[in-house]
Design an enzyme around this catalytic site. Structure first.
Site, PDB file in Angstrom:
ATOM      1  N   GLY A  28       0.846  -1.181   0.000  1.00 17.94           N
ATOM      2  CA  GLY A  28       0.000   0.000   0.000  1.00 17.94           C
ATOM      3  C   GLY A  28       0.881   1.230   0.000  1.00 17.94           C
ATOM      4  O   GLY A  28       2.106   1.146   0.150  1.00 17.94           O
ATOM      5  N   TYR A  29       0.246   2.383  -0.143  1.00 16.22           N
ATOM      6  CA  TYR A  29       0.977   3.650  -0.234  1.00 16.22           C
ATOM      7  C   TYR A  29       0.521   4.615   0.853  1.00 16.22           C
ATOM      8  O   TYR A  29      -0.659   4.963   0.924  1.00 16.22           O
ATOM      9  CB  TYR A  29       0.790   4.274  -1.620  1.00 16.22           C
ATOM     10  CG  TYR A  29       1.543   3.494  -2.661  1.00 16.22           C
ATOM     11  CD1 TYR A  29       2.829   3.844  -3.015  1.00 16.22           C
ATOM     12  CD2 TYR A  29       0.986   2.354  -3.231  1.00 16.22           C
ATOM     13  CE1 TYR A  29       3.546   3.103  -3.931  1.00 16.22           C
ATOM     14  CE2 TYR A  29       1.691   1.603  -4.148  1.00 16.22           C
ATOM     15  CZ  TYR A  29       2.968   1.974  -4.490  1.00 16.22           C
ATOM     16  OH  TYR A  29       3.680   1.233  -5.392  1.00 16.22           O
ATOM     17  N   ILE A  30       1.470   5.010   1.667  1.00 18.67           N
ATOM     18  CA  ILE A  30       1.204   6.066   2.650  1.00 18.67           C
ATOM     19  C   ILE A  30       1.054   7.385   1.906  1.00 18.67           C
ATOM     20  O   ILE A  30       0.230   8.208   2.246  1.00 18.67           O
ATOM     21  CB  ILE A  30       2.331   6.122   3.699  1.00 18.67           C
ATOM     22  CG1 ILE A  30       2.281   4.851   4.557  1.00 18.67           C
ATOM     23  CG2 ILE A  30       2.212   7.383   4.558  1.00 18.67           C
ATOM     24  CD1 ILE A  30       3.437   4.700   5.519  1.00 18.67           C
ATOM     25  N   GLU A  82      -3.272   4.840   1.921  1.00 18.90           N
ATOM     26  CA  GLU A  82      -4.374   5.332   1.100  1.00 18.90           C
ATOM     27  C   GLU A  82      -5.228   4.141   0.664  1.00 18.90           C
ATOM     28  O   GLU A  82      -4.755   3.008   0.665  1.00 18.90           O
ATOM     29  CB  GLU A  82      -3.809   6.048  -0.133  1.00 18.90           C
ATOM     30  CG  GLU A  82      -2.984   7.266   0.210  1.00 18.90           C
ATOM     31  CD  GLU A  82      -2.275   7.866  -0.998  1.00 18.90           C
ATOM     32  OE1 GLU A  82      -2.422   7.326  -2.125  1.00 18.90           O
ATOM     33  OE2 GLU A  82      -1.583   8.871  -0.831  1.00 18.90           O
TER      34      GLU A  82
END
Length: 155
Positions: A28-30, A82
């Protein structure tokens, strides 16, 4: 500054029989802001935190920093990411002096398979395996951070 130099291709043929290893990846992407992404990845049972900078004009090279982190911390950080998760299996295939990383995607990116090869310079020659199709280096639609926002199945 550590640089990642890679080229990316669509996969059009059979690669699994040639693979010498594979692993499951969930990430995932912070932050997925173009030009500076912060990624959390669990690869099998290991956690990683990666920061990537903006790509150069050709999309071949960019800053990359990565550190292994405890698995429990990676799991906690995934909760802060996100919306959207990248889920894939990565197969490693040798070709000449290089290793191609072939990613087979699942979930909302089902049906997409891409291969990347890391190079020491942008003009370094390499042997393309038979399963390699059209080059998509620099096409932002194929960046994992974009596939999270605009999955392949919605194109």
């Amino acid at each position: 500054m550590p640089q990642e130099i890679e080229r990316k291709f669509l996969v059009t043929g059979e690669y699994k029989p040639q693979a010498y290893a594979h692993s499951r990846i969930v990430q995932g992407y912070i932050s997925s802001v173009r030009g500076r992404t912060v990624r959390v990845r669990i690869r099998d049972e290991r956690g990683f935190l990666t920061i990537k900078g903006a790509s150069n004009e050709s999309g071949t090279s960019r800053y990359e920093w990565e550190k292994e982190i405890p698995l429990c911390e990676a799991r906690e950080l995934l909760k802060l990411c996100e919306p959207g998760i990248i889920d894939k299996t990565r197969y490693l295939v040798r070709s000449g002096q290089h290793v191609f990383e072939v990613d087979e995607f699942y979930g909302e990116n089902e049906g997409l398979t891409v291969a990347e090869v890391e190079l020491s310079s942008e003009d370094e020659p390499f042997v393309k395996p038979a399963f390699i199709g059209r080059e998509v280096t620099g096409d932002v639609r194929y960046y994992n951070s974009q596939l999270m926002k605009h999955p392949f199945t919605t194109w």
